[in-house]
Design a protein around this motif. Structure first.
Motif, PDB file in Angstrom:
ATOM      1  N   TYR A   3      89.253  11.711  32.213  1.00 45.57           N
ATOM      2  CA  TYR A   3      89.029  11.151  33.539  1.00 45.57           C
ATOM      3  C   TYR A   3      89.725   9.797  33.657  1.00 45.57           C
ATOM      4  CZ  TYR A   3      85.312  14.632  33.384  1.00 45.57           C
ATOM      5  OH  TYR A   3      84.612  15.800  33.258  1.00 45.57           O
ATOM      6  N   LYS A   4      90.473   9.628  34.719  1.00 48.03           N
ATOM      7  CA  LYS A   4      91.170   8.365  34.952  1.00 48.03           C
ATOM      8  C   LYS A   4      90.308   7.389  35.739  1.00 48.03           C
ATOM      9  CE  LYS A   4      94.501   5.360  35.356  1.00 48.03           C
ATOM     10  NZ  LYS A   4      94.811   4.458  34.225  1.00 48.03           N
ATOM     11  N   ARG A   5      89.547   7.916  36.689  1.00 53.18           N
ATOM     12  CA  ARG A   5      88.690   7.055  37.529  1.00 53.18           C
ATOM     13  C   ARG A   5      87.309   7.683  37.635  1.00 53.18           C
ATOM     14  NH1 ARG A   5      91.204   5.542  43.145  1.00 53.18           N
ATOM     15  NH2 ARG A   5      92.480   4.253  41.743  1.00 53.18           N
ATOM     16  N   VAL A  43      90.325   3.344  31.591  1.00 53.97           N
ATOM     17  CA  VAL A  43      89.607   4.092  32.618  1.00 53.97           C
ATOM     18  C   VAL A  43      89.220   3.146  33.751  1.00 53.97           C
ATOM     19  CG1 VAL A  43      87.583   5.501  33.119  1.00 53.97           C
ATOM     20  CG2 VAL A  43      88.687   5.654  30.887  1.00 53.97           C
ATOM     21  N   GLU A  44      89.428   3.572  34.977  1.00 57.49           N
ATOM     22  CA  GLU A  44      89.023   2.782  36.143  1.00 57.49           C
ATOM     23  C   GLU A  44      87.554   3.103  36.426  1.00 57.49           C
ATOM     24  OE1 GLU A  44      91.790   3.740  39.230  1.00 57.49           O
ATOM     25  OE2 GLU A  44      93.512   2.966  38.106  1.00 57.49           O
ATOM     26  N   GLU A 121      92.652  -0.399  40.567  1.00 54.30           N
ATOM     27  CA  GLU A 121      94.025  -0.265  40.073  1.00 54.30           C
ATOM     28  C   GLU A 121      94.421  -1.447  39.198  1.00 54.30           C
ATOM     29  OE1 GLU A 121      95.875   2.355  43.795  1.00 54.30           O
ATOM     30  OE2 GLU A 121      96.130   0.173  43.734  1.00 54.30           O
ATOM     31  N   ASP A 153      87.350  10.906  39.885  1.00 52.34           N
ATOM     32  CA  ASP A 153      87.484  12.241  39.305  1.00 52.34           C
ATOM     33  C   ASP A 153      86.136  12.909  39.095  1.00 52.34           C
ATOM     34  OD1 ASP A 153      90.309  11.972  39.056  1.00 52.34           O
ATOM     35  OD2 ASP A 153      90.017  10.789  37.228  1.00 52.34           O
TER      36      ASP A 153
END
Length: 244
Positions: A3-5, A43-44, A121, A153
């Motif tokens: 997961y990025k965000r 991770v955001e 970001e 996500d």
């Protein structure tokens, strides 16, 4: 990273630790370290935290208050918790921003979607306080809505149990544990995951929910790494059921 965000939803009650009321400094610092660890991985992270350790809007009747007044009091309670978490994160060396659904310009930025995304970001942990700024909506609903708005996500709902069970595992030792379950099955089985507004928002926007034990050290990092932790709620049919 899987997961990025992410949008992490924490209950206000979780901050009490073993206390009956308020904020336990040990729990606060523990959560801050867990969040710091995944943020350092790139991770955001956005966070929504409840206010039940201080005041819940549904308690309004007990105090002779109308529901709207009680809900606004509950929103202010979430801001107190959000400020505490922000301070703990900054003490741990994490850059944060606190955005509020109601205007409290002395301590919070007003919630603006594009501003929130820009903070993420830039690698800042974004905390959303005061719910969505309107009465009759829970912090679960705020978590779902904000997650959709920032295009997260997944919604990670941190609890004190390992995931979703067929019954309350603290009361029924024979309760079944679900590792994967669909939105449809959650609804048909009458399982308590989130309030119906929040749950429907996630379902209609195909936003998966993972319910997991936030009090187990390392669980948040394991989730972000893609390990199977807790219960995944998604559009797919239930794949696997484990019994505990």
């Amino acid at each position: 990273m899987k997961y990025k965000r992410i949008l992490l939803k924490l209950s206000g009650e979780s901050l009490m630790g073993e206390q009956q009321y308020g904020i336990d400094s040990g729990m606060l610092l523990k959560y801050a370290q867990e969040i710091k660890e995944v943020s350092a991985m790139g991770v955001e992270v956005a966070v929504v935290i409840g206010g039940g350790n201080i005041f819940r809007g549904v308690q309004a009747d007990e105090f002779g208050l109308d529901r709207v007044q009680g809900d606004y009091m509950g929103m202010l309670a979430t801001v107190i918790n959000s400020m505490a978490l922000q301070s703990a994160l900054e003490k741990a060396g994490v850059y944060t921003r606190l955005l509020s659904g109601i205007n409290i310009q002395q301590v919070c930025e007003p919630y603006i979607r594009r501003r929130a995304v820009r903070h993420l970001e830039k690698g800042r942990v974004v905390i959303f306080g005061a719910g969505i700024g309107s009465p009759y909506f829970t912090t679960d609903s705020a978590a779902s809505l904000r997650a959709i708005e920032i295009e997260a996500d997944v919604v990670l709902k941190g609890t004190r149990v390992d995931g979703i069970y067929s019954a309350d595992p603290e009361k029924d030792p024979n309760a079944e544990f679900y590792s994967n379950i669909s939105f449809k099955d959650v609804f048909e089985k009458g399982l308590n995951v989130m309030d119906m507004t929040a749950f429907t928002l996630c379902k209609e926007n195909n936003l998966p929910i993972i319910v997991f034990n936030m009090n187990k050290a390392g669980n948040l990092k394991r989730l972000v790494d893609g390990e199977s932790v807790g219960t995944l709620v998604s559009m797919t049919d239930m794949e696997e059921t484990l019994t505990q």
